[in-house]
Every structure is written in C-alpha cells, then in structure tokens.
Write a protein that holds these residues in place. Structure first.
Motif, PDB file in Angstrom:
ATOM      1  N   ARG A   1       0.838  -1.207   0.000  1.00 29.76           N
ATOM      2  CA  ARG A   1       0.000   0.000   0.000  1.00 29.76           C
ATOM      3  C   ARG A   1       0.873   1.257   0.000  1.00 29.76           C
ATOM      4  O   ARG A   1       0.608   2.210  -0.731  1.00 29.76           O
ATOM      5  CB  ARG A   1      -0.930   0.008   1.211  1.00 29.76           C
ATOM      6  CG  ARG A   1      -2.135  -0.886   1.086  1.00 29.76           C
ATOM      7  CD  ARG A   1      -3.036  -0.791   2.322  1.00 29.76           C
ATOM      8  NE  ARG A   1      -4.179  -1.671   2.190  1.00 29.76           N
ATOM      9  CZ  ARG A   1      -4.158  -2.969   2.449  1.00 29.76           C
ATOM     10  NH1 ARG A   1      -3.055  -3.537   2.893  1.00 29.76           N
ATOM     11  NH2 ARG A   1      -5.239  -3.704   2.279  1.00 29.76           N
ATOM     12  N   GLU A   2       1.894   1.258   0.840  1.00 22.64           N
ATOM     13  CA  GLU A   2       2.793   2.406   0.908  1.00 22.64           C
ATOM     14  C   GLU A   2       3.529   2.598  -0.410  1.00 22.64           C
ATOM     15  O   GLU A   2       3.727   3.736  -0.855  1.00 22.64           O
ATOM     16  CB  GLU A   2       3.789   2.245   2.061  1.00 22.64           C
ATOM     17  CG  GLU A   2       3.167   2.348   3.447  1.00 22.64           C
ATOM     18  CD  GLU A   2       2.433   1.084   3.899  1.00 22.64           C
ATOM     19  OE1 GLU A   2       2.588   0.000   3.262  1.00 22.64           O
ATOM     20  OE2 GLU A   2       1.680   1.173   4.877  1.00 22.64           O
ATOM     21  N   GLN A   3       3.933   1.503  -1.045  1.00 16.09           N
ATOM     22  CA  GLN A   3       4.612   1.619  -2.339  1.00 16.09           C
ATOM     23  C   GLN A   3       3.709   2.298  -3.372  1.00 16.09           C
ATOM     24  O   GLN A   3       4.166   3.143  -4.156  1.00 16.09           O
ATOM     25  CB  GLN A   3       5.034   0.240  -2.842  1.00 16.09           C
ATOM     26  CG  GLN A   3       6.154  -0.398  -2.047  1.00 16.09           C
ATOM     27  CD  GLN A   3       6.486  -1.774  -2.598  1.00 16.09           C
ATOM     28  OE1 GLN A   3       6.672  -1.940  -3.799  1.00 16.09           O
ATOM     29  NE2 GLN A   3       6.561  -2.765  -1.718  1.00 16.09           N
ATOM     30  N   ILE A   4       2.437   1.928  -3.363  1.00 12.74           N
ATOM     31  CA  ILE A   4       1.500   2.523  -4.326  1.00 12.74           C
ATOM     32  C   ILE A   4       1.221   3.981  -3.982  1.00 12.74           C
ATOM     33  O   ILE A   4       1.284   4.855  -4.853  1.00 12.74           O
ATOM     34  CB  ILE A   4       0.194   1.701  -4.402  1.00 12.74           C
ATOM     35  CG1 ILE A   4       0.485   0.338  -5.060  1.00 12.74           C
ATOM     36  CG2 ILE A   4      -0.888   2.461  -5.165  1.00 12.74           C
ATOM     37  CD1 ILE A   4      -0.667  -0.635  -5.024  1.00 12.74           C
TER      38      ILE A   4
ATOM     39  N   ALA B   1       4.544  -1.211  -8.447  1.00 13.26           N
ATOM     40  CA  ALA B   1       4.934  -0.172  -9.405  1.00 13.26           C
ATOM     41  C   ALA B   1       4.077  -0.247 -10.672  1.00 13.26           C
ATOM     42  O   ALA B   1       3.773   0.798 -11.281  1.00 13.26           O
ATOM     43  CB  ALA B   1       6.412  -0.291  -9.753  1.00 13.26           C
ATOM     44  N   GLN B   2       3.675  -1.447 -11.057  1.00 16.11           N
ATOM     45  CA  GLN B   2       2.800  -1.582 -12.229  1.00 16.11           C
ATOM     46  C   GLN B   2       1.433  -0.964 -11.951  1.00 16.11           C
ATOM     47  O   GLN B   2       0.832  -0.357 -12.836  1.00 16.11           O
ATOM     48  CB  GLN B   2       2.651  -3.051 -12.614  1.00 16.11           C
ATOM     49  CG  GLN B   2       3.918  -3.663 -13.160  1.00 16.11           C
ATOM     50  CD  GLN B   2       3.759  -5.155 -13.423  1.00 16.11           C
ATOM     51  OE1 GLN B   2       3.143  -5.876 -12.641  1.00 16.11           O
ATOM     52  NE2 GLN B   2       4.330  -5.598 -14.531  1.00 16.11           N
ATOM     53  N   VAL B   3       0.949  -1.105 -10.728  1.00 23.73           N
ATOM     54  CA  VAL B   3      -0.329  -0.491 -10.359  1.00 23.73           C
ATOM     55  C   VAL B   3      -0.211   1.028 -10.467  1.00 23.73           C
ATOM     56  O   VAL B   3      -1.097   1.689 -11.011  1.00 23.73           O
ATOM     57  CB  VAL B   3      -0.775  -0.929  -8.944  1.00 23.73           C
ATOM     58  CG1 VAL B   3      -2.028  -0.176  -8.510  1.00 23.73           C
ATOM     59  CG2 VAL B   3      -1.005  -2.431  -8.885  1.00 23.73           C
ATOM     60  N   VAL B   4       0.877   1.578  -9.973  1.00 29.85           N
ATOM     61  CA  VAL B   4       1.108   3.021 -10.076  1.00 29.85           C
ATOM     62  C   VAL B   4       1.134   3.437 -11.540  1.00 29.85           C
ATOM     63  O   VAL B   4       0.509   4.441 -11.921  1.00 29.85           O
ATOM     64  CB  VAL B   4       2.417   3.430  -9.363  1.00 29.85           C
ATOM     65  CG1 VAL B   4       2.738   4.893  -9.641  1.00 29.85           C
ATOM     66  CG2 VAL B   4       2.319   3.172  -7.867  1.00 29.85           C
TER      67      VAL B   4
END
Length: 147
Positions: free
Chosen positions: A15-18, A132-135
């Motif tokens: 979650r934090e990465q996104i 990262a792909q979601v971002v």
C-alpha cells in the motif's frame, strides 16, 4: 480525481509503495483497517465480549464490512492484493464484490497465485505482479502517459 480502494493482504508494504509512487497524481486512497488486532477485536471492543470465538469474529467481520462496503462502493478503482501469507479469503470476497458492482478492478499477485486466482484475474481489467505496475496503470488512466 480518482478514488482508489486498496484491499487485500496486510503483511507487506505494498500500500505504501502505491501511495508513495502515486504522489502528485489526483488520487484519494482508502482501504480496510490494517491493524490486525484492531480489525479482529473491533466487534467485541465496541459491542461487548463473546465467549465463543465464532461470535467474536462474526461481530468484527460485520463491523469491518461496513467500512469495506462503503470503501468499495465509493471507489472508481479497486486494487486487490493477494500475498504469500494466509489464504486471504476476504481479499477474494472483496474482488468479487467489486466485480459485482462493476468497479474497475486491478488484481495484484505473484506468479505462484496465477492458477488459483484465474477466475478472479478474469474478472479484472488488469493483473499486475508489482505495486509499481499499479502506479503506472493509475498514472496512465489519469494522464495518458506511458512509463
């Protein structure tokens, strides 16, 4: 603005990465309570103790469902992460609920879950293997810019 609900496993920092990767984009993120103890015990903390673990869990699940249903209903996009730890039946339920509501659904999991989640993946508009792909998907949706 895009309203994104982040559902699924709570044992890693996905979650934090996104949310960090999406800084600067016009996105509001929401999600379930990720404090495992609070999520498990909210029902008895608010409504009173239960001697039977089934009813203890049932009360918590019902109260958590109020938050989950509202979050998914308000979302433009629902991201559901399936991690390596636990079975995550709640994540599968959230994915099905979001799909039934016609929400844009992004599923996030590793290759080891591909077979087990093939029906869930088939309901999604995208299946990502990395936050990262979601971002990148969210950025593209909002800006039409490729990574």
């Amino acid at each position: 603005m895009l309203n994104v609900y982040l559902s699924g496993e709570i044992h890693t920092d996905w979650r934090e990465q996104i949310t960090e990767g999406a800084q600067g984009l016009d996105i509001v993120f929401s999600g379930p309570v990720t404090d495992h103890a609070a999520s498990d015990d909210c029902g008895v903390a608010i409504l009173g103790a239960e001697a039977d673990k089934f009813w203890h869990d049932h009360k918590g699940a019902q109260i958590n469902a109020i938050r989950t249903r509202k979050g998914i209903a308000d979302a433009d996009v629902v991201v559901v992460r399936f991690g390596d730890k636990y079975k995550q039946w709640n994540a599968a339920f959230d994915a099905g609920y979001a799909a039934a509501l016609g929400k844009s659904l992004i599923i996030l999991h590793g290759a080891d879950h591909a077979h087990a989640l093939k029906e869930v993946d088939a309901a999604a508009l995208a299946v990502a293997s990395d936050p990262a792909q979601v971002v990148d998907i969210l950025r593209y949706v909002l800006t039409a810019k490729l990574p």
